[in-house]
Structures are given as structure tokens and as C-alpha cells.
Scaffold this motif. Structure first.
Motif, PDB file in Angstrom:
ATOM      1  N   THR A   9       0.834  -1.196   0.000  1.00 30.94           N
ATOM      2  CA  THR A   9       0.000   0.000   0.000  1.00 30.94           C
ATOM      3  C   THR A   9       0.872   1.251   0.000  1.00 30.94           C
ATOM      4  O   THR A   9       0.568   2.247  -0.667  1.00 30.94           O
ATOM      5  CB  THR A   9      -0.928  -0.013   1.234  1.00 30.94           C
ATOM      6  OG1 THR A   9      -1.769  -1.159   1.154  1.00 30.94           O
ATOM      7  CG2 THR A   9      -1.774   1.237   1.311  1.00 30.94           C
TER       8      THR A   9
ATOM      9  N   GLU B 240      -7.029   0.714  -1.044  1.00 29.50           N
ATOM     10  CA  GLU B 240      -7.317  -0.479  -0.244  1.00 29.50           C
ATOM     11  C   GLU B 240      -8.609  -0.258   0.540  1.00 29.50           C
ATOM     12  O   GLU B 240      -8.826   0.812   1.095  1.00 29.50           O
ATOM     13  CB  GLU B 240      -6.141  -0.700   0.724  1.00 29.50           C
ATOM     14  CG  GLU B 240      -6.248  -1.964   1.535  1.00 29.50           C
ATOM     15  CD  GLU B 240      -4.975  -2.219   2.329  1.00 29.50           C
ATOM     16  OE1 GLU B 240      -3.927  -1.625   2.011  1.00 29.50           O
ATOM     17  OE2 GLU B 240      -5.043  -2.997   3.284  1.00 29.50           O
TER      18      GLU B 240
ATOM     19  N   ASP C  97      -5.383  -1.418  -5.302  1.00 34.69           N
ATOM     20  CA  ASP C  97      -4.869  -1.972  -4.053  1.00 34.69           C
ATOM     21  C   ASP C  97      -5.795  -3.066  -3.525  1.00 34.69           C
ATOM     22  O   ASP C  97      -6.867  -2.782  -2.998  1.00 34.69           O
ATOM     23  CB  ASP C  97      -4.701  -0.859  -3.010  1.00 34.69           C
ATOM     24  CG  ASP C  97      -3.766  -1.285  -1.882  1.00 34.69           C
ATOM     25  OD1 ASP C  97      -3.518  -2.505  -1.740  1.00 34.69           O
ATOM     26  OD2 ASP C  97      -3.294  -0.403  -1.144  1.00 34.69           O
ATOM     27  N   GLU C  98      -5.374  -4.300  -3.662  1.00 33.67           N
ATOM     28  CA  GLU C  98      -6.121  -5.468  -3.191  1.00 33.67           C
ATOM     29  C   GLU C  98      -7.609  -5.419  -3.523  1.00 33.67           C
ATOM     30  O   GLU C  98      -8.453  -5.454  -2.626  1.00 33.67           O
ATOM     31  CB  GLU C  98      -5.933  -5.634  -1.667  1.00 33.67           C
ATOM     32  CG  GLU C  98      -4.451  -5.752  -1.322  1.00 33.67           C
ATOM     33  CD  GLU C  98      -4.211  -6.514  -0.040  1.00 33.67           C
ATOM     34  OE1 GLU C  98      -4.957  -7.464   0.216  1.00 33.67           O
ATOM     35  OE2 GLU C  98      -3.259  -6.164   0.679  1.00 33.67           O
TER      36      GLU C  98
HETATM   37 MG   LIG Z   1      -2.060  -2.743   2.030  1.00 32.42          MG
END
Ligand SMILES: [Mg+2]
Ligand SMILES: Nc1ncnc2c1ncn2[C@@H]1O[C@H](COP(=O)(O)OP(=O)(O)OP(=O)(O)O)[C@@H](O)[C@H]1O
Lengths: 293, 236
Positions: B41, B83, B160-161
């Protein structure tokens, strides 16, 4: 109690309630944007009331509308200045530290009022003076009706502003998630400055509407506490809650002072405030009070 | 297209990234994998301009961006899907998308074209257009977060993810969408994932981040065959 008296009381309670709502909304927008309670909000109202009564109305002899606009403009600038001086440099600090600095600003302002406008209360006529409208045996202060009408119009415009304009939506977005807003390319610092400006302009309107109905003195700052109590009643950070909390408090206040004694008028605010904090801290409309308090 | 060179990033006195370098070429999907707290991140936040590297540089399309503000980075053509989605819960789907288009809000036709394209990509968002973002399901929120980032018209999309907390069939959908964004919309993608299996499936190349250091980089297929990667990130 005669019906006519009841109606009169209700109108005057509503009028005061509207003022409390305006102050409460001032707290709410800043709270939602930056998680800070601006403890100087009540003193902003006093400054605005002095500005209107002593300077624009009595001294410069401006009409109501230009004076109102001028006070709002001055207060908006003042709000931006406050953001720069009191909030911005302390951004990384604990919210309590920032709130202390707003408290200090409040003290500074109430002293500045005395230096600028003298220690004696100021009176001003406003657009309607002490004129009264009569419906049968009900007599109502025209200024009270005026306060209610202005507040309703303002709430309507405010709704349009936050729902329809880009800057209004941006202000909501920043309040909901500042970092996500930054990632959208929004200059969140500027948005927060606008939020401070708007909250202060609300205090400006409250001050201008209050001035003709009261003696203008630093004691007016107590509406800060009432606005705060209104937020607690409605649920801190809740816009509709703040509005109804204010109106509820205004009405409760008049009825308590007519049923019991006007000596309890201010005491009742404390009672309601403490009762809510103890029994229902999330307010009538839900949502918990933030932990930073 | 994007060149990150030897960046050191700190949170206060804690160093989160050490000499991280990576490159993303035009049209690629590059993934960055690593376990919890590896610094993934942090890499994306630094590219977005939320964090400043203490050392090193970041170039995008031949221009230094590591000293730019987030708004300038977005304007320059890099959008980020953060995220945890981070949609605006109290704004409607439409308003969320409008905020995504903030940097080009004055170009009305571009914005409405972009709106049509994200609706074509995620039809469910069109159905829910007037609903508050917070009332959407997790999968729909992830789609909204991606759509919102696309509204700025980016050339490079940072994700992000995106699979975090989603049911497998939804993960499939989201990854399909990412592939389409890359192929049909010609958007270059830098994808951060803990779900290394899925990420390596769609990526051209990958970087492995361990404790703030790039320990490995290779093509996706080589990484899939790599012993260490298999053990640590693909469950043997
Ligand atoms: Mg992260
Ligand atoms: N705001 C912060 N302040 C201090 N340290 C932080 C902060 N954010 C992250 N860190 C630390 O920096 C390191 C890298 O964090 P980062 O969030 O980039 O990891 P990540 O790879 O994204 O992890 P995850 O898979 O859990 O999302 C971690 O050790 C984390 O504890």
C-alpha cells in the motif's frame, strides 16, 4: 393555559429554536469535516450580532439586506482565517489540542468585542422593530416570524447547495472520506476552508437575526452552548438532527419558563444536555458521539 | 511509462520502503505481491502523491512526479483504487462517479462518455445509480471504486487489493473487469495483491515485496513456477 398564549409561546420558541439550529449546523459542518468542535462558535454569533447592530445598522445605517450580506461575507472570511490560524497549523495534533485552541479563540473574541464595541449592550431596531401581528387574540412578534421564514428559506437553499452543486457534493465527499477525496484530485485543504467559511457565515446569520430581538452583549455567546446542546439532542454530526434538536430546545425552553419560572430557562438546557449525554449520547436520530470528545 | 527508482519511504522514523525500484510499461498489467505489512500500500500511496519518498525518484511518462501533489498526479493520468474501496458511503453511485471525474468536471461530454463506458463495464452500477454507495454489497462497492477511478480518464490505474474480502465468484468478476479495462480501454495497470494466484493469472510481470524490499521480479509465468513464490504466496 389559553390557546392563544400557547400559540404565542410556540412561535417564540420556534424562533429561538431556529437560531439554535443555525448555531448547531455551524458546529455540525466543521465537526463532520475535521472532527473538531469549534468552541468559539457562540462567540462568532456575538461578533456577528455586534457587527450588524453596532457597525452596519446603527453606525453606517445600512439596510437589513445589505447589512446581512456584509456580515455573512465578513464572517465567511473570518471563518477562513480561523481555519488558517487555529486549525491548519495543528492538523497532526490531537483533536483536544485543536479544540483548546478554538476555546482560546472564543475567549479572545469575547474580549475583542468589548474593546471594539464597548462594555454596554447595544440595541438595534432590525427590519420590524417591536411590531406585532394579531390574529384574533393571538399576537406575535413580526421579527419572530421573520426569523422562522429566513431560517426555512436558508435550510432549503442549503439543501440545494449540498445536493446539486459540485462544491456542495465535494464538501460532503471530503467530510465522508478525506483521503479518498484527495485521491480524486480534490484539494481537500481548500474544501475545509470553505466549510469553515460556511459555518461562520451561519453564525453570522444567527447573530444578525438575534440582534434585533435582544440586547447585544457578550452574553449572547451563550447561544453557543445551546447550539451545542441542540447537536447533542439531535445526534452530533447529524444535519437533520442538529436542525430538529435546535427547534426542540427552543420550544422546550419557552414552555419550561412559562410553566415553571423563567429563572429555569437556562438551567433547563443543562438538564437536557446532561440527560442526553447520560441516557442517549447518540441523540434522537442515532449515531454515536465520536471518541475524540 | 512508470519508473520508480530506489525510493525510501518513512512513517515518522519507521522505514516502510527501502530502495524500492519498479517499472511499468505502457499497456502492461504488472502485479506487486507480498504478505501483510510488506509495504504494498505504501508503494501505491507514494506514487499517488500521498507520501513523499525521502530518497529516490518516480517518473511518469518521462516526468518527475514524486514532488507533485495528489491532485496533480491524478490530472497527469494516474488514478488509484485504494485499499478497502473507500467509496463515499453517503453519496449516491452517480455522485461517487462525479467525484471520480472531479479533475475533468468542466468537460461535460468527456464525463458523460466515461460514465457510459463504466456503466457498460459494470451494468449493476447503472441499476443502482441513485442508491447511496454505502448501501451496495462489497462486490458492488469494489466495482464502484474501480469505476470511480476510471472516471478521471487515467492512463495508469493503481489497484490496491481489489479482491480483499470478496467471495470467489466476485473476485473472478473483478479480475475479468481489470483485464477488460486493460485490453479494451487501453489502461495500464499496476495491481497490488495478496491473492498472488489470481494476480499472476492476469499479469504480464510481477514484483515480490518483502519487508519493504523488492526481493524478486520476473515475468508472471516464471514467478508462478518459482519455488519460493509457490511456497510462500501460492500455498505450495
Ligand atoms: Mg495494504
Ligand atoms: N500510517 C502509518 N503509520 C505508521 N506505520 C505505518 C502506517 N501505515 C503503514 N505502516 C507500516 O508500514 C509497513 C507497510 O505497510 P503497508 O500498509 O504498506 O503494507 P501492505 O503491504 O499494504 O500490507 P497489507 O497487506 O496489510 O495491506 C507496515 O509495517 C505498517 O505497519
Amino acid at each position: 393555559m389559553a390557546l392563544s398564549v400557547l400559540v404565542q409561546q410556540l412561535i417564540s420558541g420556534l424562533a429561538m429554536g431556529c437560531i439554535y439550529s443555525l448555531v448547531a449546523l455551524g458546529y455540525t459542518f466543521i465537526w463532520n469535516a475535521v472532527g473538531i468542535v469549534n468552541l468559539a462558535q457562540g462567540d462568532f454569533v456575538t461578533v456577528a450580532a455586534f457587527l450588524y447592530a453596532a457597525t452596519f445598522s446603527n453606525h453606517l445605517k445600512w439596510g437589513f439586506v445589505p447589512a446581512l450580506i456584509a456580515v455573512m461575507a465578513v464572517m465567511a472570511l473570518f471563518g477562513m482565517g480561523t481555519e488558517r490560524v487555529v486549525y491548519h497549523p495543528l492538523q497532526g495534533a490531537h483533536p483536544r489540542t485543536v479544540m483548546l485552541s478554538t476555546l482560546a479563540l472564543g475567549i479572545l473574541l469575547s474580549n475583542m468585542d468589548i474593546i471594539l464595541w464597548g462594555p454596554y449592550p447595544v440595541t438595534t431596531r432590525g427590519p420590524f422593530g417591536q411590531d406585532i401581528i394579531r390574529f384574533g387574540d393571538v399576537s406575535i412578534m413580526q421579527h419572530h416570524v421573520f426569523i422562522i421564514v429566513v431560517t426555512l428559506v436558508l435550510l432549503f437553499l442549503q439543501h440545494l447547495f449540498f445536493q446539486k452543486t459540485t462544491i456542495g457534493k465535494v464538501m460532503r465527499a471530503v467530510a465522508q472520506d478525506r483521503e479518498a477525496a484527495t485521491l480524486m484530485g480534490i484539494e481537500t485543504g481548500q474544501t475545509i476552508a470553505v466549510t469553515f467559511a460556511y459555518s461562520s457565515a451561519l453564525a453570522g446569520i444567527a447573530g444578525v437575526l438575534l440582534a434585533p430581538a435582544f440586547m447585544v452583549s457578550v452574553d449572547l455567546g451563550s447561544v453557543g452552548l445551546k447550539g451545542f446542546a441542540s447537536c447533542v439532542i439531535g445526534g452530533f454530526g447529524h444535519i437533520t438532527g442538529a436542525t430538529f434538536g435546535g427547534i426542540l430546545l427552543g420550544i422546550a425552553e419557552v414552555f419550561v419558563s412559562s410553566f415553571l419560572s423563567s429563572r429555569y430557562r437556562d438551567a433547563i438546557v443543562f438538564v437536557i444536555l446532561v440527560a442526553f449525554l447520560l441516557l442517549r449520547p447518540q441523540g434522537v436520530l442515532g449515531r454515536k458521539v465520536g471518541e475524540s470528545l | 511509462m512508470l519508473r520508480v527508482q530506489g525510493i525510501d519511504v518513512f512513517y515518522g522514523s519507521i522505514q516502510a520502503l527501502k530502495e524500492v525500484s519498479l517499472e511499468v510499461g505502457e499497456g502492461e498489467i504488472v502485479c506487486l505481491i507480498g504478505s501483510n505489512g510488506a509495504g504494498k500500500t505504501t508503494v501505491l500511496r507514494t506514487i499517488s502523491g500521498l507520501l513523499k519518498p525521502r530518497k529516490g525518484s518516480i517518473e511518469f511518462m518521462g516526468e518527475r512526479i514524486d514532488n507533485k501533489r495528489p491532485s496533480q498526479v491524478v490530472r497527469g493520468g494516474i488514478s488509484c483504487v485504494p485499499e478497502g474501496r473507500r467509496i463515499f458511503p453517503g453519496l449516491t453511485v452517480l455522485e461517487n462517479l462525479e467525484m471520480g471525474a472531479y479533475v475533468r468536471r468542466r468537460k461535460r461530454t468527456e464525463v458523460s462518455e466515461a460514465m457510459e463506458r463504466v456503466f457498460a463495464l459494470f451494468p449493476v452500477l447503472k441499476e443502482r445509480a441513485r442508491q447511496a454507495g454505502g448501501t451496495l454489497s462489497g462486490g458492488q462497492q469494489q466495482m464502484l471504486a474501480i469505476a470511480r477511478a476510471l472516471m478521471a480518464g487515467p492512463r495508469l490505474l493503481l489497484l490496491d487489493e481489489p479482491s480483499l474480502g470478496l467471495a470467489p465468484f466476485l473476485v473472478e468478476q473483478v479480475f475479468d473487469a481489470i483485464k477488460r479495462i486493460n485490453q479494451e480501454e487501453k489502461v495500464t495497470v499496476l495491481l497490488v495483491e495478496q491473492n498472488a494466484k489470481m494476480a499472476l493469472e492476469i499479469a504480464n510481470r510481477g514484483y515480490v515485496l518483502v519487508n519493504g524490499v523488492v526481493s524478486l521480479h520476473d515475468t508472471a509465468s516464471n514467478l508462478k513456477d518459482n519455488e519460493k513464490v509457490r511456497e510462500t504466496y501460492l500455498g505450495g
